[in-house]
Structures are given as structure tokens and as C-alpha cells.
Scaffold this motif. Structure first.
Motif, mmCIF file in Angstrom:
data_model
loop_
_atom_site.group_PDB
_atom_site.id
_atom_site.type_symbol
_atom_site.label_atom_id
_atom_site.label_comp_id
_atom_site.label_asym_id
_atom_site.label_seq_id
_atom_site.Cartn_x
_atom_site.Cartn_y
_atom_site.Cartn_z
ATOM 1 N N ARG A 1 0.840 -1.199 0.000
ATOM 2 C CA ARG A 1 0.000 0.000 0.000
ATOM 3 C C ARG A 1 0.874 1.248 0.000
ATOM 4 O O ARG A 1 0.629 2.196 -0.735
ATOM 5 C CB ARG A 1 -0.890 0.008 1.246
ATOM 6 C CG ARG A 1 -2.068 -0.924 1.160
ATOM 7 C CD ARG A 1 -2.855 -0.883 2.462
ATOM 8 N NE ARG A 1 -3.443 0.440 2.711
ATOM 9 C CZ ARG A 1 -4.626 0.834 2.223
ATOM 10 N NH1 ARG A 1 -5.339 0.028 1.474
ATOM 11 N NH2 ARG A 1 -5.107 2.032 2.488
ATOM 12 N N LEU A 2 1.911 1.206 0.835
ATOM 13 C CA LEU A 2 2.810 2.352 0.949
ATOM 14 C C LEU A 2 3.509 2.617 -0.391
ATOM 15 O O LEU A 2 3.634 3.761 -0.831
ATOM 16 C CB LEU A 2 3.842 2.079 2.050
ATOM 17 C CG LEU A 2 4.616 3.288 2.564
ATOM 18 C CD1 LEU A 2 3.694 4.321 3.178
ATOM 19 C CD2 LEU A 2 5.651 2.833 3.592
ATOM 20 N N GLY A 3 3.903 1.505 -1.013
ATOM 21 C CA GLY A 3 4.589 1.622 -2.299
ATOM 22 C C GLY A 3 3.685 2.228 -3.359
ATOM 23 O O GLY A 3 4.092 3.095 -4.134
ATOM 24 N N VAL A 4 2.441 1.782 -3.356
ATOM 25 C CA VAL A 4 1.477 2.317 -4.318
ATOM 26 C C VAL A 4 1.277 3.814 -4.060
ATOM 27 O O VAL A 4 1.247 4.626 -4.990
ATOM 28 C CB VAL A 4 0.131 1.551 -4.215
ATOM 29 C CG1 VAL A 4 -0.931 2.243 -5.067
ATOM 30 C CG2 VAL A 4 0.315 0.112 -4.669
ATOM 31 N N ALA A 5 1.180 4.165 -2.766
ATOM 32 C CA ALA A 5 1.015 5.576 -2.400
ATOM 33 C C ALA A 5 2.209 6.391 -2.894
ATOM 34 O O ALA A 5 2.066 7.506 -3.382
ATOM 35 C CB ALA A 5 0.861 5.719 -0.890
ATOM 36 N N MET A 6 3.410 5.808 -2.783
ATOM 37 C CA MET A 6 4.616 6.501 -3.247
ATOM 38 C C MET A 6 4.562 6.750 -4.739
ATOM 39 O O MET A 6 4.870 7.835 -5.216
ATOM 40 C CB MET A 6 5.868 5.670 -2.939
ATOM 41 C CG MET A 6 6.351 5.814 -1.517
ATOM 42 S SD MET A 6 7.853 4.848 -1.305
ATOM 43 C CE MET A 6 8.049 5.016 0.447
ATOM 44 N N ARG A 7 4.192 5.710 -5.466
ATOM 45 C CA ARG A 7 4.142 5.863 -6.919
ATOM 46 C C ARG A 7 3.075 6.873 -7.307
ATOM 47 O O ARG A 7 3.250 7.665 -8.224
ATOM 48 C CB ARG A 7 3.865 4.514 -7.581
ATOM 49 C CG ARG A 7 5.122 3.635 -7.645
ATOM 50 C CD ARG A 7 4.901 2.439 -8.537
ATOM 51 N NE ARG A 7 3.829 1.600 -8.012
ATOM 52 C CZ ARG A 7 2.849 1.095 -8.766
ATOM 53 N NH1 ARG A 7 2.812 1.341 -10.055
ATOM 54 N NH2 ARG A 7 1.901 0.346 -8.225
ATOM 55 N N ALA A 8 1.951 6.830 -6.541
ATOM 56 C CA ALA A 8 0.874 7.778 -6.830
ATOM 57 C C ALA A 8 1.348 9.204 -6.560
ATOM 58 O O ALA A 8 1.086 10.122 -7.342
ATOM 59 C CB ALA A 8 -0.339 7.451 -5.965
ATOM 60 N N ALA A 9 2.079 9.368 -5.458
ATOM 61 C CA ALA A 9 2.586 10.696 -5.112
ATOM 62 C C ALA A 9 3.534 11.201 -6.195
ATOM 63 O O ALA A 9 3.588 12.398 -6.479
ATOM 64 C CB ALA A 9 3.287 10.654 -3.759
#
Lengths: 292, 428
Positions: free
Chosen positions: A169-177
Motif C-alpha cells: 500500500r505504501l509503495g502504491v502511495a509513493m508511486r501515486a505521489a
């Protein structure tokens, strides 16, 4: 016979270049991650690598003996350094204009370089031993074990990062950011915490790469200059976007470096590399894999 | 008769007067210059000595060691009563940082000359930096005692420069002479040498020294590889050396690159009978050995100073340096040792021969040129044991020594007649 020899040499240089590229990739990844996710230009990146190299030296000399084992210390310590740097400096910079980012990170650069000069003086330092300071023969090819280990560890770390960014989830959030910070923030993600972790991971990668580089390199207070320029060039060539892009771009650098040294002139490395660099950016201004 | 007598008396009187005048002039002359005690020893409180070294930046490793050495020697000279022929004048050091750049060295020289009003400048370790200082010092007749090695410094017709250490090409030629000797002792001949060197000016000139001496001996290198000083990876170069299949590798490393080179030789398993470094810094430095471990074993390098020179004074000085700074004095410190002591000797001469203006550039230069030091601290720290300057400012007796790493320690192996240990050959 002569051409067969030449071909073997060529393959040998490519293999050495591939390995060097693997190590370079890890060094550049921390920079790309921070730039991509938090939009932060860290001019002190090379200096952090230099600091990691010194820490590897100290740890190897002090109690671990072999630089290959030093990531046990450097990775967590550098994660912590990342967190502290974020809380102390970067937090205020995320929303600041680029000029403030440059001023602050260049300030860190000067600080770290002089700190290193004060603590370790100017003599080049390196851990004198690694059990991997030997090579294996693969047919006519020579594979230096120290660099092989560095490359394998480096690629493994990049794989872990890749899956982290893809699956967690954190990784996805990073990519989204990386694509749109405001949208991510509107989705209820605590960007402050996100950037904190990103800086931590970026620095942990720096810690690891510093340790791996030290299996065949030596460190001086000006080592940061070299790695700073190199990692910036790799990131610029790759364009902001993917782990894969960084790896490919770093391998191009590694192979070009090795081929130039082996076949032409080691000093041609820079001409070859940065010529290629300009050519690629001319054709693809966003970099090889850039999304923005 | 009377007339004759009178003429005689007249001429006698004239001769008498002439004799008296000549005697008086001579007496005054002797009184002022010849008689000991009668001469006025100049009473100076200090001699202002500028030191320009790279104390920060890429070459700080050398500059800081030079600074330590200068402080130690100045302290010794002053403690022993300063410059006696200048009324016990003390050496006062004005230390400036060149910041490892040519511009920095020039600025430093300008400050030393115009603000600090120094009488002489020692520096600036890097030849290109030293050259920019000469633009400042020459018109003002300030003597520069160079601790930089590139040949051109003393070949461009500058009037106020001296250089005591062996120049770069001598380092290169010494490495060849040494290696040829080693091969000869083992009934072999060098046939396939490879030269590998960093691409800075100093690397080029030293490597040219190797190349020229080899050529004079009728030996042709099979490859000459140049690399940038900030090289990240030596592996491709080692592979290239392997492909050339040499019997000896001549290397001119500079700095951190010697560590990277040694480690790559070991990890890639380069098999070559001998690896001989040239150029004053590199493969047998204590710091290199510490950082590269057993990878440097049996490698050699030429130096402008031999910390193991078995003279009384040198032994005592090395011990003092080690106990104060915790390390062996090497190239940068060694050059300062004998340079500063030579300056001291020259000042003593200048105080005697030109008491009215002993610190003037011309007077100091003449004093330096008149020296032939075969004993005393300067000679006792100089590899050849003798310092006498040629008209261009280089030492006629300039000599480089070769140290080899044996059991993790650098030992003196060349000149053969002075060696403390015999060379170990070939590499396993």
C-alpha cells in the motif's frame, strides 16, 4: 585467432560493465526515489554516499572486518539518518521553491564534505580485506567475486524495492505521489509520513550502495563529487519513473565505462558517456523511461 | 745634484703617500669586511617564510602533511637559536591554503607577498599551482622553493626558483633503472613492459620519463594506458593489461587510485612478474598499504624522500614526527624537511656574505647557489646525502629512492648499495 581474442575481450568488458552498472543503479536509486516521490532535489546525494563509504570503512575496521557484511549496520543507520534529515531539513523543503532546495542541500553537501575532512583527514581510506577479493574463471572470462557479490546484492535490493513499490500500500502511495501529490493527499494519505518513509528508504539504499562500492573503491572527502555527478547523470538519462529505467540507464553507464577503458582510452569514458547521454536526451528529452 | 736629490725626495714622498693611502684603504677594508668580530652581524628578529599548500580539496592529504613537517622543522630551528648569522632571527611561518587549485595558489602567493611581506615562499606541491605563484613572485624577486616535481618548473628561465626533490622524469627513469637492475640480477631482460598512469600533467611527465628511459635502452612498451584520477573502477584496465601479457607493469598512480589499482590487481588475479610504481606517491605509501592490505604486497614505488634513511638526524626526526602526528612522514613531509633546512643554511650564508641586505631575493638566491651541503640536517634527510644546485635551480645530486612493500611494510630496496632489504622478485 586474433578476432576470437578480441571478441573474448569485448565480452569480458561487457560483463565487467554489467556488474559495475548494477552497483551504479543502486547508488542512483535513492536519488531517483526522493526526486520522484517527494519532488526533492538532493544535491548532497553524492556526499551521503561518501558518508556511507566512510561508515563502511569504520564498521569494517572496527568489528565486522569485511565490508560485504557492513550493510547490517549501514542500512538501518542510514534509514535513521534519512528520517532525521527529513525531520530536520527536508520537511520544510518539500513545499519550498527549488532555489531553497538547492541552497539547503548544497549546504548539507558542504557540511558533510568538511565534516569528513575534519574527522578522517584527506588520506584515502578503505577496508583492507574482503574474503571476496579473488575471482573465478568462467571459460575464458574472469569474474571478480567482490564485484559479483556487490552486483547480486544490488540487484536483489532493487527487486525488493520494485515489489515494494508495486505491491505494498505504501509503495502504491509513493508511486501515486510521484504522479500527483495533491491527489494523493486528497485521498487521505498522510504525505508527511509518506515523505518521511521515502527519505528513510532513499537513505537506506544509499547506505547499502556505499557499503557495496567499498568492496573495490577507496573513499576520500571528495568522493561525493564523483558519485554525485554520476548518479545525477544516471537519473537524468533514465528519466523519472521506474526502477527498471534506473537499472537500464546505470547499466548503459557501466558498460560504456568499461568498454571505453578496455578498448579505447579510459579517459574517453567521459566523452563516450556524456556524448551518449546528450544523444539520448536529444532524441528523448524525458529520458529513456521518463513519464514526466 | 740638489735638483736630482729633490726629485728623488719628491718621488719617494709620492710613493710614501701612495703606500699610506693604499694601506689605509686596505685597513679600512679589512676592518669592515675581513676581521672577525669587527663585522656587523645583521640583527633581525624574524625571517618570514610563506608556505602555500593544498590544505583543503582534492590534494589536502599532501598539503596537511607538508604543513605538519614545516611546523616541526621551524620549531626545531627556532629552538636551536634561530639563524645565528642573522642575530638569532626566528623562522616565522605564514601558512596559506591553495584550496587545491591554481587560482587559490596564486591568491595565496599574492597575499603572502603583498600583505604578509614574506621573504621566501615554499610550495605549492602541485606543479601547475606552483607555476601560477611564480607569476606573482618573480617580478618581486621573492625566492620560491618548490616542492612540486614536474620538470618544466625549472626549465622556463625563472630566476628565483629552486627545487630540491628529484623531478618527475627522474622518478620515471629511476623506476626503469631499478627494474632493469632487478631483472638483470635474476638473469632476465625486460621485454614486454606496460605503462599505466593517471592522466594529470604529473602522471604524463613521469610516464614520459619511464617511456624515454625504456626507449634509450631499446625497449618498447606494449601498451600505455592513461586513466582519469577520479576513476571508479580499475577492472577493465586490469583486463586490458592481462591482454597485453606484460612481464612488468610500470604504474604512475596518484592517490586513491593506487588503492583501487592494487585491489583490482588482487581480485582479478593479474599475473605479472613485477609491478613498479613511479612518482613519489602511490603503491608503497603507508596509507595505501593500510587501505589496500596485502594487495600491495611486493609492489614498489619511487619517492623523493626515504623515511628509513639511516642517518642519526633522520632517525630522530622520523621518531619525533611519528610521536607527534601518529604516522610515518612520507613524500610531502620529507621534501619539506630538507627544503626548510636548506633554506636555513642559505640564510646563514646570506647573513655572512651580504649582511646589509641578507633577505633580498638576489642575495638569498646567491646564497642558495653557493651551497654544497654534505652534512647537517638537510643532507641527512636527503636521499643522495648531498645538495648542490645547478644554475636552473634543480639539485645536481637529485635522486629518487625505491621502497617495496614487504610483509605489509615499506622497505628501502633501491639504490641497491644503500638498500636495507633486498628486492623480492618475482611476484608470486
Amino acid at each position: 585467432m586474433f578476432s576470437a581474442d578480441l571478441f573474448t575481450s569485448f565480452i569480458q568488458y561487457v560483463v565487467l560493465g554489467l556488474m559495475l552498472g548494477g552497483v551504479y543503479a543502486l547508488a542512483a536509486m535513492g536519488l531517483a526515489l526522493l526526486f520522484g516521490v517527494a519532488n526533492l532535489i538532493n544535491f548532497a546525494h553524492g556526499e551521503y554516499i561518501m558518508l556511507a563509504m566512510y561508515m563502511t570503512y569504520v564498521v569494517s575496521l572496527g568489528f565486522i572486518q569485511d565490508p560485504v557484511l557492513s550493510p547490517i549496520v549501514t542500512v538501518p543507520v542510514f534509514f535513521l539518518i534519512g528520517v532525521l534529515t527529513y525531520l530536520g531539513v527536508f520537511k520544510r523543503l518539500v513545499t519550498a521553491p527549488p532555489l531553497s532546495q538547492i541552497a539547503a542541500t548544497v549546504g548539507i553537501l558542504v557540511l558533510l564534505r568538511n565534516l569528513a575532512l575534519t574527522i578522517w583527514a584527506a588520506e584515502p581510506k578503505a577496508p583492507p580485506y574482503t574474503v571476496f577479493a579473488t575471482s573465478v574463471s568462467l571459460g575464458p572470462l574472469t569474474i571478480p567475486l567482490d564485484k559479483l557479490v556487490a552486483t547480486v546484492v544490488s540487484i536483489a535490493a532493487l527487486l525488493i524495492l520494485y515489489f515494494f513499490l508495486e505491491r505494498s500500500r505504501l509503495g502504491v502511495a509513493m508511486r501515486a505521489a510521484a504522479d500527483d501529490v495533491e491527489a494523493v493527499s486528497l485521498m487521505g494519505v498522510d504525505t508527511n509520513r509518506l515523505f518521511l518513509v521515502t527519505t528513510g528508504i532513499s537513505m537506506a539504499l544509499v547506505g547499502l550502495s556505499g557499503s557495496l562500492v567499498m568492496t573495490f573503491q577507496a573513499v576520500t572527502p571528495t568522493s561525493g563529487l564523483l558519485f554525485g555527478l554520476l548518479t545525477w547523470a544516471i537519473v537524468a538519462l533514465a528519466g523519472l519513473g521506474t526502477v527498471r529505467g534506473i537499472l537500464v540507464s546505470a547499466i548503459i553507464f557501466g558498460v560504456a565505462d568499461s568498454l571505453a577503458s578496455g578498448i579505447w582510452d579510459p579517459r574517453g569514458r567521459e566523452i563516450f558517456l556524456y556524448g551518449l547521454f546528450i544523444l539520448i536526451l536529444w532524441v528523448r528529452p524525458k529520458g529513456l523511461f521518463g513519464r514526466r | 745634484m740638489f735638483r736630482q736629490k729633490s726629485a728623488l725626495a719628491k718621488s719617494t714622498a709620492l710613493i710614501l703617500v701612495a703606500v699610506i693611502v693604499i694601506a689605509a684603504v686596505a685597513a679600512v677594508g679589512i676592518f669592515t669586511i675581513g676581521l672577525p668580530g669587527a663585522q656587523q652581524t645583521p640583527q633581525l628578529s624574524e625571517v618570514r617564510v610563506g608556505l602555500v599548500e593544498p590544505l583543503s580539496g582534492a590534494y589536502a592529504v599532501f598539503g596537511n602533511e607538508a604543513k605538519q613537517a614545516a611546523e616541526l622543522i621551524a620549531e626545531e630551528i627556532n629552538a636551536a637559536g634561530g639563524i645565528k648569522n642573522l642575530g638569532g632571527a626566528k623562522i616565522r611561518l605564514f601558512i596559506e591554503d591553495s584550496k587545491s587549485s591554481a587560482d587559490g595558489a596564486r591568491l595565496a602567493a599574492e597575499k603572502l607577498v603583498n600583505v604578509d611581506r614574506v621573504n621566501v615562499i615554499i610550495g605549492a606541491f602541485i606543479s601547475a599551482h606552483t607555476l601560477t605563484m611564480l607569476d606573482v613572485t618573480e617580478p618581486k624577486k621573492i625566492v620560491v622553493m618548490a616542492d612540486a616535481l614536474v620538470d618544466y618548473l625549472t626549465a622556463r628561465g625563472f630566476k628565483y626558483i629552486v627545487r630540491l626533490p628529484p623531478k618527475a622524469s627522474v622518478h620515471g627513469a629511476t623506476a626503469v633503472d631499478f627494474a632493469v637492475g632487478v631483472f638483470q640480477k635474476n638473469n632476465q631482460k625486460i621485454q614486454r613492459p606496460v605503462i599505466v598512469h593517471f592522466d594529470g600533467l604529473f602522471g604524463e611527465v613521469t610516464a614520459d620519463g619511464i617511456y624515454t628511459r625504456l626507449r634509450d635502452l631499446g625497449i618498447r612498451p606494449v601498451d600505455r594506458i592513461k586513466y582519469p584520477t577520479d576513476i571508479t573502477d580499475m577492472a577493465p584496465i586490469i583486463e586490458r593489461i592481462k591482454a597485453a601479457n606484460p612481464d612488468i607493469v610500470f604504474a604512475v598512480p596518484y592517490y586513491a587510485d593506487s588503492i583501487i589499482l592494487a585491489k583490482a590487481v588482487k581480485s582479478l588475479g593479474l599475473k605479472v612478474q613485477f609491478i613498479a610504481g613511479a612518482g613519489g606517491t602511490g603503491l608503497a605509501d603507508p596509507e595505501t598499504i593500510k587501505a589496500a592490505g596485502d594487495a600491495t604486497e611486493l609492489m614498489t614505488n619511487t619517492y623523493s624522500y626515504d623515511p628509513f634513511l639511516p642517518t642519526e638526524y633522520n632517525k630522530q626526526l622520523v621518531q619525533k614526527f611519528q610521536s607527534r602526528y601518529g604516522k610515518l612522514p612520507t613524500e610531502a613531509a620529507g621534501i619539506i624537511f630538507y627544503t626548510l633546512w636548506t633554506l636555513k643554511e642559505a640564510l646563514e650564508v646570506a647573513g655572512k656574505t651580504n649582511p646589509n641586505n641578507p633577505l633580498d631575493g638576489d642575495s638569498l638566491m646567491a646564497a642558495l647557489m653557493s651551497l654544497d651541503l654534505q652534512s647537517g640536517p638537510a643532507a641527512e634527510t636527503y636521499p643522495a646525502g648531498r645538495i648542490r644546485l645547478a644554475p636552473n635551480g634543480d639539485n645536481i645530486y637529485a635522486q629518487a629512492v625505491v621502497l617495496q612493500v614487504q610483509n605489509g611494510k615499506p622497505v628501502l630496496v633501491y639504490p641497491f648499495e644503500k638498500a636495507t632489504n633486498s628486492v623480492i622478485f618475482p611476484r608470486p
